[in-house]
Design a protein around this motif. Structure first.
Motif, PDB file in Angstrom:
ATOM      1  N   THR A 193     -30.631 -28.044  12.978  1.00 24.96           N
ATOM      2  CA  THR A 193     -31.116 -26.791  12.403  1.00 24.96           C
ATOM      3  C   THR A 193     -30.815 -26.745  10.909  1.00 24.96           C
ATOM      4  OG1 THR A 193     -30.746 -25.648  14.495  1.00 24.96           O
ATOM      5  CG2 THR A 193     -30.985 -24.276  12.539  1.00 24.96           C
ATOM      6  N   MET A 194     -31.779 -26.259  10.153  1.00 24.80           N
ATOM      7  CA  MET A 194     -31.624 -26.127   8.707  1.00 24.80           C
ATOM      8  C   MET A 194     -31.967 -24.698   8.311  1.00 24.80           C
ATOM      9  SD  MET A 194     -33.435 -28.450   5.717  1.00 24.80           S
ATOM     10  CE  MET A 194     -32.803 -29.963   6.431  1.00 24.80           C
ATOM     11  N   GLY A 195     -31.337 -24.206   7.252  1.00 26.19           N
ATOM     12  CA  GLY A 195     -31.598 -22.856   6.791  1.00 26.19           C
ATOM     13  C   GLY A 195     -30.752 -21.833   7.532  1.00 26.19           C
ATOM     14  N   LYS A 196     -30.862 -20.596   7.120  1.00 22.32           N
ATOM     15  CA  LYS A 196     -30.098 -19.516   7.727  1.00 22.32           C
ATOM     16  C   LYS A 196     -30.977 -18.293   7.941  1.00 22.32           C
ATOM     17  CE  LYS A 196     -25.628 -20.837   5.695  1.00 22.32           C
ATOM     18  NZ  LYS A 196     -24.498 -20.402   4.843  1.00 22.32           N
ATOM     19  N   SER A 197     -30.602 -17.517   8.942  1.00 24.08           N
ATOM     20  CA  SER A 197     -31.264 -16.242   9.222  1.00 24.08           C
ATOM     21  C   SER A 197     -32.766 -16.448   9.413  1.00 24.08           C
ATOM     22  CB  SER A 197     -30.969 -15.242   8.105  1.00 24.08           C
ATOM     23  OG  SER A 197     -31.456 -13.963   8.437  1.00 24.08           O
ATOM     24  N   LEU A 198     -33.584 -15.659   8.703  1.00 26.07           N
ATOM     25  CA  LEU A 198     -35.037 -15.729   8.873  1.00 26.07           C
ATOM     26  C   LEU A 198     -35.623 -17.026   8.346  1.00 26.07           C
ATOM     27  CD1 LEU A 198     -36.014 -12.057   7.896  1.00 26.07           C
ATOM     28  CD2 LEU A 198     -35.722 -13.027  10.190  1.00 26.07           C
ATOM     29  N   ALA A 199     -34.884 -17.734   7.512  1.00 26.19           N
ATOM     30  CA  ALA A 199     -35.367 -18.997   6.942  1.00 26.19           C
ATOM     31  C   ALA A 199     -34.946 -20.200   7.791  1.00 26.19           C
ATOM     32  CB  ALA A 199     -34.856 -19.158   5.514  1.00 26.19           C
ATOM     33  N   GLU A 200     -34.338 -19.954   8.929  1.00 26.09           N
ATOM     34  CA  GLU A 200     -33.867 -21.044   9.786  1.00 26.09           C
ATOM     35  C   GLU A 200     -35.028 -21.720  10.506  1.00 26.09           C
ATOM     36  OE1 GLU A 200     -30.153 -20.685  12.299  1.00 26.09           O
ATOM     37  OE2 GLU A 200     -31.685 -20.777  13.884  1.00 26.09           O
ATOM     38  N   PHE A 201     -34.956 -23.031  10.631  1.00 23.93           N
ATOM     39  CA  PHE A 201     -35.948 -23.776  11.404  1.00 23.93           C
ATOM     40  C   PHE A 201     -35.295 -25.011  12.010  1.00 23.93           C
ATOM     41  CE2 PHE A 201     -36.124 -25.471   7.112  1.00 23.93           C
ATOM     42  CZ  PHE A 201     -36.197 -26.847   7.287  1.00 23.93           C
TER      43      PHE A 201
END
Length: 412
Positions: free
Chosen positions: A365-373
């Motif tokens: 997983t990369m990114g955090k919160s709503l930007a996670e993918f």
């Protein structure tokens, strides 16, 4: 209840409903109605309409054969205002080269209908549909790697319904009798509308019986024993998933340098039809190109599959677990892996991929919160015969190292 007079005085114009008999003997309803009328159509009203005595229609005799066009009309009208997804364009079907093929029937593309063409109803192809993107384009992180919020677990357990919408179950058949061979299990990951990424050994004769061959992939699957899948919620209610989707494999592209040492263990499956993304079917991200990898250590990774579980038999339900990436010095030396092209992960007791999980995803997983993918770090390749043993890690093909190979082998 609609009566004959109300029907006669409504905005309907039966002369505009045309039934076209296609070469596949499919009855297709064509019509031209205003969007406001289409939005106001109710299925109950249509059913009431069918029950009206044929004597109430002036000069019109209702035959049983009219049932099909009326039902189709309701379906098309209800989807007339359908919005296309982010990666689609609403254009005339004859302008969408991916969908103009003789084998694509109205049943195949009707869920893509976005608005009727009010100018021309004579031609089958003069329909507006949501045209998918090109098969040689990988989606960006706004589209790929998106999944519903879930609890991350360390010990292996059943995955939640459609938790990993990119999971693909590869289906095999007997090459002579064409009967299914459900005992052979491999998985893969959907990476765009047209392609599934898997392990090369999953499509190589010698790693499965010689009378078998790859037939199709199943998307949106959760429980192999049921369709559609369903679960019981905490409030006692039942939640049903959409039916799974099976798509035939049009072409198999295996890495040209795959060998018996499981080097270059990667392959692409081109689907016969472009699939449409839903909550149950969506692609996973591939690092490279539009998505730049971040230089940080990936401590916790996720795996999923229908492979052998505690009872040493393939699981009917998709299972998941979290594992850890290990350094080269902790990876078994006799595996002789190359960290440039492979990833060593696992070794935590009871958490591992096993027979039947081959080709499935090693996820990070990369990114955090709503930007996670979620992106595809690796492809399940090989490991110990006894799965899930302490300090016995498994080997995965490092997807990022094959980005350009993937890109070069994608076709529109």
């Amino acid at each position: 209840m609609l009566n004959g007079r109300r029907f006669q005085e409504s905005a309907w114009d039966l002369d505009r409903i045309k039934i076209i008999l296609s070469d596949r003997m499919l009855m297709i309803a064509r019509f031209t109605i205003s969007p406001s009328l289409a939005a106001g159509i109710k299925k109950k009203a249509l059913l009431d309409l069918i029950l009206v005595d044929s004597q109430m229609f002036v000069g019109l005799k209702v035959f049983t054969s009219m049932l099909l066009p009326i039902i189709l009309l309701a379906h098309l009208a209800s989807s007339a205002s359908q919005d296309c997804k982010t990666d689609e364009k609403c254009i005339r079907m004859d302008k969408c080269p991916l969908m103009v093929k003789p084998e694509y029937t109205m049943r195949t593309i009707r869920h893509r209908h976005c608005r009727p063409d009010i100018k021309t109803i004579e031609s089958y192809y003069h329909e507006y549909i949501c045209c998918p993107g090109q098969g040689n384009v990988l989606p960006n992180e706004e589209i790929c790697g998106q999944r519903p919020p879930t609890n991350r677990v360390m010990n292996g357990k059943q995955a939640e319904l459609n938790e990993f919408p990119w999971m693909a179950l590869i289906l095999y058949q007997n090459r002579i009798t064409l009967k299914p061979k459900p005992k052979i299990i491999c998985a893969g990951s959907l990476i765009n509308h047209r392609y599934v990424l898997t392990a090369a050994h999953c499509v190589s004769i010698g790693y499965f019986p010689p009378d078998a061959e790859v037939k199709a992939v199943r998307l949106g699957e959760h429980d192999r024993s049921s369709d559609p899948d369903y679960i019981k919620l905490l409030n006692g209610k039942w939640h049903w998933a959409p039916p799974h989707l099976e798509v035939d494999v049009e072409e198999i592209i295996k890495h040209e340098y795959f060998n018996s040492n499981f080097q270059n263990d990667i392959a692409l499956l081109r689907l016969q039809l472009p699939v449409r993304y839903t909550k149950a079917i969506a692609p996973i991200c591939i690092l490279g190109g539009q998505i730049t990898p971040n230089a940080y250590k990936r401590y916790i990774l996720e795996i999923a599959g229908w492979g052998k579980a505690e009872k040493h038999t393939p699981s009917q339900v998709l299972r998941k677990s979290s594992i850890m990436e290990v350094t080269e010095d902790k990876c078994p030396t006799h595996f002789k892996i190359s960290l440039e092209f492979q990833v060593c992960a696992g070794g935590q007791f009871g958490r591992d991929t096993c027979v039947g999980d081959s080709g499935g995803p090693l996820m990070a997983t990369m990114g955090k919160s709503l930007a996670e993918f979620v992106y595809l770090l690796g492809i399940t390749s090989y490991g110990y015969i006894k799965c899930g043993q302490l300090n016995h890690s498994s080997v995965y093909t490092k997807t990022e190292s094959y980005f350009y190979w993937i890109q070069q082998n994608l076709r529109p």
